[in-house]
Design a protein around this motif. Sequence first.
Motif, short mmCIF file in Angstrom:
data_model
loop_
_atom_site.label_atom_id
_atom_site.label_comp_id
_atom_site.label_asym_id
_atom_site.label_seq_id
_atom_site.Cartn_x
_atom_site.Cartn_y
_atom_site.Cartn_z
N TYR A 36 36.37 36.01 47.23
CA TYR A 36 36.69 35.31 45.98
C TYR A 36 37.88 35.94 45.25
O TYR A 36 38.59 35.27 44.51
N PHE A 37 38.06 37.25 45.43
CA PHE A 37 39.14 37.95 44.75
C PHE A 37 40.08 38.56 45.78
O PHE A 37 39.80 39.63 46.33
N PRO A 38 41.20 37.92 46.07
CA PRO A 38 42.13 38.44 47.07
C PRO A 38 42.80 39.73 46.60
O PRO A 38 42.85 40.03 45.40
N PRO A 39 43.35 40.52 47.54
CA PRO A 39 44.08 41.73 47.17
C PRO A 39 45.22 41.43 46.21
O PRO A 39 45.91 40.41 46.34
N ALA A 62 31.62 49.26 35.49
CA ALA A 62 31.55 48.62 36.81
C ALA A 62 32.90 48.73 37.53
O ALA A 62 32.95 49.03 38.73
N PHE A 63 33.98 48.51 36.80
CA PHE A 63 35.31 48.68 37.39
C PHE A 63 35.51 50.11 37.89
O PHE A 63 36.09 50.34 38.96
N ARG A 64 35.03 51.07 37.10
CA ARG A 64 35.18 52.47 37.49
C ARG A 64 34.44 52.75 38.79
O ARG A 64 34.96 53.43 39.69
N LEU A 65 33.23 52.21 38.92
CA LEU A 65 32.46 52.41 40.14
C LEU A 65 33.18 51.82 41.35
O LEU A 65 33.23 52.44 42.43
N LEU A 66 33.75 50.64 41.19
CA LEU A 66 34.43 49.99 42.30
C LEU A 66 35.77 50.64 42.61
O LEU A 66 36.24 50.60 43.75
N THR A 67 36.39 51.23 41.60
CA THR A 67 37.61 52.01 41.85
C THR A 67 37.28 53.23 42.70
O THR A 67 38.02 53.59 43.62
N HIS A 68 36.14 53.85 42.41
CA HIS A 68 35.69 55.00 43.20
C HIS A 68 35.43 54.59 44.66
O HIS A 68 35.64 55.39 45.57
N GLU A 69 35.02 53.35 44.87
CA GLU A 69 34.78 52.84 46.23
C GLU A 69 36.06 52.34 46.89
O GLU A 69 36.01 51.79 47.99
N ARG A 70 37.18 52.46 46.20
CA ARG A 70 38.49 52.08 46.74
C ARG A 70 38.68 50.56 46.85
O ARG A 70 39.56 50.09 47.57
N LEU A 71 37.87 49.81 46.11
CA LEU A 71 38.04 48.35 46.12
C LEU A 71 38.98 47.88 45.01
O LEU A 71 39.63 46.85 45.15
N LEU A 72 39.03 48.65 43.92
CA LEU A 72 39.91 48.31 42.80
C LEU A 72 40.85 49.47 42.53
O LEU A 72 40.61 50.60 42.97
N VAL A 73 41.91 49.16 41.81
CA VAL A 73 42.84 50.20 41.39
C VAL A 73 43.24 49.92 39.95
O VAL A 73 43.46 48.77 39.56
N VAL A 84 45.26 46.61 47.36
CA VAL A 84 45.95 46.21 48.58
C VAL A 84 45.90 47.40 49.53
O VAL A 84 46.42 48.48 49.22
N LEU A 85 45.28 47.22 50.69
CA LEU A 85 45.09 48.33 51.62
C LEU A 85 46.39 48.67 52.36
O LEU A 85 47.26 47.82 52.53
N THR A 86 46.47 49.91 52.83
CA THR A 86 47.53 50.32 53.72
C THR A 86 47.06 50.16 55.17
O THR A 86 45.86 49.99 55.44
N VAL A 87 47.99 50.26 56.11
CA VAL A 87 47.61 50.24 57.53
C VAL A 87 46.66 51.38 57.84
O VAL A 87 45.68 51.23 58.59
N GLU A 88 46.91 52.55 57.23
CA GLU A 88 46.04 53.71 57.45
C GLU A 88 44.62 53.44 56.95
O GLU A 88 43.64 53.88 57.56
N ASP A 89 44.50 52.72 55.84
CA ASP A 89 43.18 52.33 55.34
C ASP A 89 42.45 51.48 56.38
O ASP A 89 41.25 51.69 56.65
#
Length: 231
Positions: A36-39, A62-73, A84-89
């Motif tokens: 539902y939420f694209p990069p 909630a945003f802070r928790l998801l930032t810790h999980e690397r889903l948000l920035v 937005v993920l990197t190739v290394e991610d």
Amino acid sequence: MAEQLKDLADDRALLGRTSTAERVSDILRSRIAEGYFPPGTRLSEDSIGGALGVSRNTLREAFRLLTHERLLVHELNRGVFVRVLTVEDVEDIYRTRRLVECAVVRGLGEPPYGLDGLAGAVAEGRRAAREGDWKGVGTANIHFHRELVALAVSERTAELMRSVFAELRLAFHVVDEPQRLHEPYIARNIAILEALEAGERGKAERLLAGYLDDSLERVVEVYRRRVGEDG
């Protein structure tokens, strides 16, 4: 003890606020995993908080928790965005998947196994393919692997992989070639299911390992090209 109990009672409000934030993060994580939420999407505090009926403070937690999980920035003076993920991610996501998913299959006990969830995900994928809904096929594919992990009957493993699968959806969004990406894996999911139905967990693990290696190669090839184009 009375003093400790008083201090604990004072934390009751914090517990309620934290548990609500965790529930909100669960909802948003699921929405990200379902596509539902694209990069790159900016998440509006007002809009999301209003839709969920939660306070600004709860949503920020909630945003802070998801930032810790690397889903948000969080970007200073700009807000919170879906990462937005990197190739290394992407490569690291697949390393984690191979370690965990293959170990789950390898660690299964004696058959028969509880495969209703896997069979349901296969049926979901085939139905979406018949309808030409290739993003739906991708969602069904993530459901298949989530159900595969569930065979471990381990909440810790399931919790770890929930965020991994949500990150994987972010990679799929950037690839943006859903039919080419997902169609070959319908048959491969069926083959893994059939191997497990036959009690052949060694064969199922080999099929799964090859599947993940091929998928990594395909995703990284397209992802590297798309990220390069966008850059």
